[in-house]
Scaffold this motif. Structure first.
Motif, PDB file in Angstrom:
ATOM      1  N   GLU A 151      38.350   9.321  10.856  1.00 41.27           N
ATOM      2  CA  GLU A 151      37.846   7.969  10.645  1.00 41.27           C
ATOM      3  C   GLU A 151      36.891   7.811   9.471  1.00 41.27           C
ATOM      4  O   GLU A 151      36.787   6.723   8.909  1.00 41.27           O
ATOM      5  N   HIS A 152      36.147   8.870   9.117  1.00 42.01           N
ATOM      6  CA  HIS A 152      35.080   8.723   8.133  1.00 42.01           C
ATOM      7  C   HIS A 152      34.947   9.937   7.215  1.00 42.01           C
ATOM      8  O   HIS A 152      35.300  11.048   7.591  1.00 42.01           O
TER       9      HIS A 152
ATOM     10  N   HIS B 206      31.638  11.591   5.463  1.00 42.83           N
ATOM     11  CA  HIS B 206      30.172  11.563   5.389  1.00 42.83           C
ATOM     12  C   HIS B 206      29.783  12.487   4.243  1.00 42.83           C
ATOM     13  O   HIS B 206      30.193  13.651   4.205  1.00 42.83           O
TER      14      HIS B 206
ATOM     15  N   THR C 223      28.484   6.988   4.045  1.00 42.41           N
ATOM     16  CA  THR C 223      29.754   7.147   4.751  1.00 42.41           C
ATOM     17  C   THR C 223      30.775   6.177   4.165  1.00 42.41           C
ATOM     18  O   THR C 223      30.436   5.095   3.681  1.00 42.41           O
ATOM     19  N   PHE C 224      32.012   6.622   4.228  1.00 43.79           N
ATOM     20  CA  PHE C 224      33.157   5.825   3.803  1.00 43.79           C
ATOM     21  C   PHE C 224      34.159   5.838   4.941  1.00 43.79           C
ATOM     22  O   PHE C 224      34.430   6.896   5.507  1.00 43.79           O
ATOM     23  N   ALA C 225      34.709   4.704   5.282  1.00 46.73           N
ATOM     24  CA  ALA C 225      35.757   4.648   6.304  1.00 46.73           C
ATOM     25  C   ALA C 225      37.061   5.141   5.681  1.00 46.73           C
ATOM     26  O   ALA C 225      37.379   4.804   4.547  1.00 46.73           O
TER      27      ALA C 225
ATOM     28  N   ASP D 226      30.361   2.415   2.674  1.00 53.52           N
ATOM     29  CA  ASP D 226      30.292   1.487   3.804  1.00 53.52           C
ATOM     30  C   ASP D 226      28.883   1.443   4.382  1.00 53.52           C
ATOM     31  O   ASP D 226      28.417   0.398   4.834  1.00 53.52           O
TER      32      ASP D 226
ATOM     33  N   ARG E 185      40.657   4.632   5.641  1.00 55.14           N
ATOM     34  CA  ARG E 185      41.609   3.580   6.019  1.00 55.14           C
ATOM     35  C   ARG E 185      43.018   4.085   5.780  1.00 55.14           C
ATOM     36  O   ARG E 185      43.256   4.847   4.851  1.00 55.14           O
TER      37      ARG E 185
END
Length: 142
Positions: free
Chosen positions: A63-64, A66, A116-118, A100, A120
């Protein structure tokens, strides 16, 4: 989590970018490029403002992403709003624009700027350029 430590030297910035690009090889290119740019900004800040060696840490989940850059310079980084003629001072503005979420953890003489970046799903695009439906990660297609 994977991490690497870099000495107080300008060449460390490009090495940190390469480290993050390699660590994020499985993620979509656009996300990887954003994380590499953020790494460049944060590593440059560690060298320029903290006058410190630094450690880059990357954690990748489904999902992420970090990302954290930790230095031993102390102090509290702050977001600046610079004018168009100023040559410096946009690093954290770039981080806040691309990530994000982001923040700073400061303890004793250690400062860690994290973000953090999602992750996608990749999407298909039709000929007009509008976004289509997500593409499954597996090779199985109906």
């Amino acid at each position: 989590m994977t991490s690497a430590h870099y000495p107080l030297h300008p060449a460390s910035v490009s090495k940190a970018r390469a480290f993050v690009a390699h660590a994020l090889d499985p993620v979509p290119e656009e996300l990887r490029d954003c994380a590499v740019l953020v790494t460049s900004e944060l590593a440059t800040n560690a060298i320029t403002h903290a006058h410190s060696a630094f450690t880059v840490s990357v954690t990748l989940t489904a999902e992420h992403v970090h990302l954290a850059v930790t230095d031993e310079g102390g102090g509290m980084p702050r977001l600046r709003h610079t004018g168009p003629t100023q040559a410096h001072g946009r690093g954290l503005l770039i981080v806040s624009s691309l990530a994000d979420r982001w923040g700073v953890d400061a303890q004793n003489a250690t400062t860690s700027v994290w973000c953090t970046f999602a992750v996608r799903p990749r999407a298909t695009f039709d000929a007009s350029g509008s976004q289509g439906v997500p593409v499954p990660d597996s090779d199985e297609r109906s």
